[in-house]
Design an enzyme around this catalytic site. Structure first.
Site, PDB file in Angstrom:
ATOM      1  CD  GLU A  38     -12.210  -3.921  -7.883  1.00  0.00           C
ATOM      2  OE1 GLU A  38     -12.037  -5.147  -8.011  1.00  0.00           O
ATOM      3  OE2 GLU A  38     -11.279  -3.112  -7.815  1.00  0.00           O
TER       4      GLU A  38
ATOM      5  CG  ASN B 129      -6.132 -14.432  -5.615  1.00  0.00           C
ATOM      6  OD1 ASN B 129      -5.937 -13.314  -6.087  1.00  0.00           O
ATOM      7  ND2 ASN B 129      -7.128 -14.688  -4.799  1.00  0.00           N
TER       8      ASN B 129
HETATM    9  P1  NAP Z   1      -1.016  -9.134  -0.140  1.00  0.00           P
HETATM   10  O1  NAP Z   1       0.147  -9.715   0.545  1.00  0.00           O
HETATM   11  O2  NAP Z   1      -1.754  -8.038   0.541  1.00  0.00           O
HETATM   12  O3  NAP Z   1      -0.468  -8.650  -1.573  1.00  0.00           O
HETATM   13  C1  NAP Z   1      -1.288  -8.044  -2.529  1.00  0.00           C
HETATM   14  C2  NAP Z   1      -0.464  -7.029  -3.310  1.00  0.00           C
HETATM   15  O4  NAP Z   1       0.000  -6.014  -2.422  1.00  0.00           O
HETATM   16  C3  NAP Z   1       0.779  -7.626  -3.961  1.00  0.00           C
HETATM   17  O5  NAP Z   1       1.012  -6.954  -5.173  1.00  0.00           O
HETATM   18  C4  NAP Z   1       1.859  -7.296  -2.948  1.00  0.00           C
HETATM   19  O6  NAP Z   1       3.168  -7.285  -3.480  1.00  0.00           O
HETATM   20  C5  NAP Z   1       1.420  -5.921  -2.532  1.00  0.00           C
HETATM   21  N1  NAP Z   1       1.951  -5.474  -1.244  1.00  0.00           N
HETATM   22  C6  NAP Z   1       2.292  -6.218  -0.179  1.00  0.00           C
HETATM   23  N2  NAP Z   1       2.710  -5.407   0.825  1.00  0.00           N
HETATM   24  C7  NAP Z   1       2.641  -4.132   0.359  1.00  0.00           C
HETATM   25  C8  NAP Z   1       2.923  -2.848   0.917  1.00  0.00           C
HETATM   26  N3  NAP Z   1       3.360  -2.692   2.167  1.00  0.00           N
HETATM   27  N4  NAP Z   1       2.704  -1.752   0.148  1.00  0.00           N
HETATM   28  C9  NAP Z   1       2.236  -1.885  -1.111  1.00  0.00           C
HETATM   29  N5  NAP Z   1       1.959  -3.064  -1.693  1.00  0.00           N
HETATM   30  C10 NAP Z   1       2.158  -4.181  -0.965  1.00  0.00           C
HETATM   31  O7  NAP Z   1      -2.115 -10.223  -0.490  1.00  0.00           O
HETATM   32  P2  NAP Z   1      -1.856 -11.669  -1.112  1.00  0.00           P
HETATM   33  O8  NAP Z   1      -1.478 -12.568  -0.021  1.00  0.00           O
HETATM   34  O9  NAP Z   1      -0.998 -11.564  -2.294  1.00  0.00           O
HETATM   35  O10 NAP Z   1      -3.328 -12.028  -1.655  1.00  0.00           O
HETATM   36  C11 NAP Z   1      -4.212 -12.776  -0.922  1.00  0.00           C
HETATM   37  C12 NAP Z   1      -5.186 -11.873  -0.188  1.00  0.00           C
HETATM   38  O11 NAP Z   1      -5.908 -11.104  -1.139  1.00  0.00           O
HETATM   39  C13 NAP Z   1      -6.224 -12.678   0.565  1.00  0.00           C
HETATM   40  O12 NAP Z   1      -6.467 -12.095   1.814  1.00  0.00           O
HETATM   41  C14 NAP Z   1      -7.458 -12.567  -0.323  1.00  0.00           C
HETATM   42  O13 NAP Z   1      -8.670 -12.739   0.356  1.00  0.00           O
HETATM   43  C15 NAP Z   1      -7.300 -11.183  -0.877  1.00  0.00           C
HETATM   44  N6  NAP Z   1      -8.051 -11.031  -2.129  1.00  0.00           N
HETATM   45  C16 NAP Z   1      -9.168 -10.273  -2.111  1.00  0.00           C
HETATM   46  C17 NAP Z   1      -9.932 -10.148  -3.273  1.00  0.00           C
HETATM   47  C18 NAP Z   1     -11.175  -9.317  -3.276  1.00  0.00           C
HETATM   48  O14 NAP Z   1     -11.661  -9.015  -4.363  1.00  0.00           O
HETATM   49  N7  NAP Z   1     -11.710  -8.913  -2.143  1.00  0.00           N
HETATM   50  C19 NAP Z   1      -9.533 -10.803  -4.445  1.00  0.00           C
HETATM   51  C20 NAP Z   1      -8.377 -11.579  -4.432  1.00  0.00           C
HETATM   52  C21 NAP Z   1      -7.639 -11.681  -3.254  1.00  0.00           C
HETATM   53  P3  NAP Z   1       4.077  -8.624  -3.398  1.00  0.00           P
HETATM   54  O15 NAP Z   1       3.415  -9.643  -4.232  1.00  0.00           O
HETATM   55  O16 NAP Z   1       5.373  -8.215  -3.945  1.00  0.00           O
HETATM   56  O17 NAP Z   1       4.126  -9.005  -1.941  1.00  0.00           O
END
Ligand code: NAP
Length: 529
Positions: A515, A205
């Site tokens: 961060e 995102n």
């Molecule tokens: P996600 O599914 O957890 O994916 C984030 C990253 O982790 C991607 O690079 C993903 O790869 C990787 N990943 C997924 N499963 C993994 C595993 N088992 N082992 C290692 N890496 C793995 O999250 P998302 O849906 O992309 O992002 C949205 C979420 O991020 C929301 O919940 C949002 O609130 C959170 N977020 C938090 C912040 C903050 O600063 N707190 C900022 C932005 C977003 P792939 O893309 O290949 O699946």
């Protein structure tokens, strides 16, 4: 609880300034489908109108390890979420590439930690300058791969580059301590040293800023990194590698190993369990964060976790309605509702409820324009994929089936399978999914409440706590509510709360660590006495 307050005391923001724009026009030109596997940058440019004319040096498809561009045995496609057209095929790294990247990062760490803070600072500054020089191309890459409106993509590039600038300055301000011990003739010294190699895993995102917010701090501290970007958005991470190289950041300090979702689990495990890695820094969902915390526990690594949120947005009777509506638009609909600090639940006090809902609906109709992110005037791009659209649809249907009213929107948008109408629901109750699951899309559900105690109880009735917002003109209430909200960041009469100078992070299951700000570099430093 560490809380960061953002306070806007008075004065309504003009609605037009954040969501200015004209009507949607049909997109000129079309996207050409990908002809086959493993294109070079030149081919890649031809795929998408949005990427046409970009510098070939920035459009990379190979991994970047030890300062070299390396292909992998397989590739995976990256798609434009607006049209579904292929943008290109990218190296699909596996466990062996991941281990090689860790080794390269470790070798580089052994010399990078000896480089003076002033030199690290100056290289980060050069990297920042190159980002600014290439800001238009970098923004177009973000829009092409994430669908984000171009104006917001430009905003992200500045935000992203500012982390490199900020940490280039912080690099020179890492100090130790002298401690007076109980023994009269003895003093203890405390040194701060880089933790080592950091495994950095980032979401789609904010394809650029979620990387520099971590990497700026790590590199400033003297650490080296292995970055695994999201499957959907590898191009921004790779473009940053090209600029790091042009800036003179030594080989192995910044490594990128893109991979498909199919490989994410094993690549993630490989970098997060490798004994040469000392730190895991992750931004993404709480579910994935917990998996990585298990990896960290098994080998006792330092962690920073920036996870999901469920931000409450509270409007008290004393609020200025125009100001609250402007804040609601900004906090809910930025990146089409796909930010971790997006308001997820609107809690509005009975006395102001009807006026707020009416004004919010009117402002949404007037200011939100759904379209391709490259179109002039678009404020709401596509969601990242159809699964994301299905989640919003599920939340709307569930709420309506339990008695919610659709004030505006409520269904998929005719522009394509990844588009959803900006939606406002009223008569929302706490048994509905949208009040306890992160929607991550353009849905604003409004719950009516009577007392301050009730609003705080609803806001805190969740196991996550990233951001929270409230609108009030009552100074005593402002202090009370700010202190009682169980979140890491509070926007007070303010809907946009992120800046490099301030600590970013959550409490409860929204994460660990902070961060940005003067605290961010500590995540990459060890204390030695
Ligand atoms: P996600 O599914 O957890 O994916 C984030 C990253 O982790 C991607 O690079 C993903 O790869 C990787 N990943 C997924 N499963 C993994 C595993 N088992 N082992 C290692 N890496 C793995 O999250 P998302 O849906 O992309 O992002 C949205 C979420 O991020 C929301 O919940 C949002 O609130 C959170 N977020 C938090 C912040 C903050 O600063 N707190 C900022 C932005 C977003 P792939 O893309 O290949 O699946």
């Amino acid at each position: 609880m560490a809380t960061c307050f953002w306070l806007r005391s008075c004065g309504a923001r003009r609605l037009g300034s954040t969501f200015r724009g004209c009507r949607l026009h049909p997109r000129a030109g079309g996207l050409v489908p990908a002809p086959g596997p493993a294109p070079g940058p030149a081919q890649l440019r031809g795929y998408a109108g949005g990427l046409a004319g970009l510098s070939a040096a920035l459009l990379r498809t190979d991994s970047f390890v030890g300062g070299r561009w390396l292909p992998a045995a397989a590739t995976f496609p990256v798609q434009d979420p607006a049209s579904g057209a292929a943008l290109g095929m990218v190296a699909d790294c596996g466990v062996s590439e991941a281990r090689a990247a860790v080794r390269a990062a470790y070798e580089a760490f052994c010399s990078w930690r000896e480089v003076s803070a002033k030199e690290r600072s100056s290289l980060l500054r050069k990297w920042y300058n190159l980002m600014i020089q290439n800001k238009d191309d970098l923004a177009r890459i973000i829009t092409a791969e994430s669908g984000k409106p171009l104006k917001e993509a430009h905003g992200e590039i500045f935000y992203s580059a500012f982390f490199l600038e900020w940490f280039s300055e912080e690099a020179r301000r890492v100090y130790g301590d002298i401690i007076y011990t109980p023994a009269k003739d003895k003093r203890a010294l405390v040194l701060k040293q880089p933790v080592g190699v950091a495994a950095v895993i980032t979401p789609w995102n904010f394809p650029s800023a979620m990387i520099t917010r971590k990497v700026g701090a790590a590199v400033a501290a003297g650490c080296t990194v292995v970055v695994k970007p999201a499957e959907d958005t590898p191009f921004s991470a790779l473009a940053l590698a090209e600029l790091a190289s042009q800036a003179g950041i030594p080989p192995g300090v910044y490594n990128v190993i893109p991979c498909s979702r199919k490989n994410a689990k094993e690549v993630g495990e490989a970098i997060c369990t490798d004994p040469l890695v000392s730190k895991i820094s992750f931004t993404g969902s709480t579910t994935t964060g917990k998996i990585l915390l298990h990896h960290a526990a098994n080998s006792v690594k330092r962690v920073s976790m920036e996870l999901g949120g469920l931000a409450p947005f509270i409007v008290f009777d004393s609020a200025n309605v125009d100001q609250a509506v402007a804040g609601a638009l900004a906090s809910k609909f930025r990146n089409t509702g796909q930010t971790c600090v997006c308001s997820n639940r609107f809690l509005v006090q009975r006395g102001i409820h009807d006026a707020f809902v009416k004004a919010f609906a009117e402002a949404m109709e007037k200011n939100l324009h759904v379209g391709n992110g490259f179109e002039e005037g678009t404020t709401q791009g596509p969601l990242i994929n159809e699964k994301a659209v299905e989640k919003v649809e599920k939340h709307v249907n569930d709420a309506v089936s339990k008695g919610a009213t659709i004030v505006t929107g409520g269904k998929r948008h005719h522009l394509g399978k990844n588009f959803f109408e900006p939606t406002l629901l009223s008569n929302v109750t706490q048994d509905m999914l949208c009040t306890h699951e992160e929607t991550f899309g353009p849905l604003a559900p409004v719950i009516k409440f009577d007392t301050e105690e009730e609003a705080i109880a609803i806001a805190n009735a969740t196991d996550v706590g990233l951001a929270g917002y409230f609108y009030s003109q009552d100074p005593a209430q402002i202090w009370r509510v700010a202190e009682q909200l169980e979140v890491g960041m509070v926007g007070i009469n303010e809907g946009l709360i992120s800046s490099v100078e301030c600590p970013f992070g959550g409490v409860k299951q929204s994460g660990l660590g902070r961060e940005g700000s003067k605290y961010g570099i500590d995540e990459y430093l060890e204390l030695k006495k």
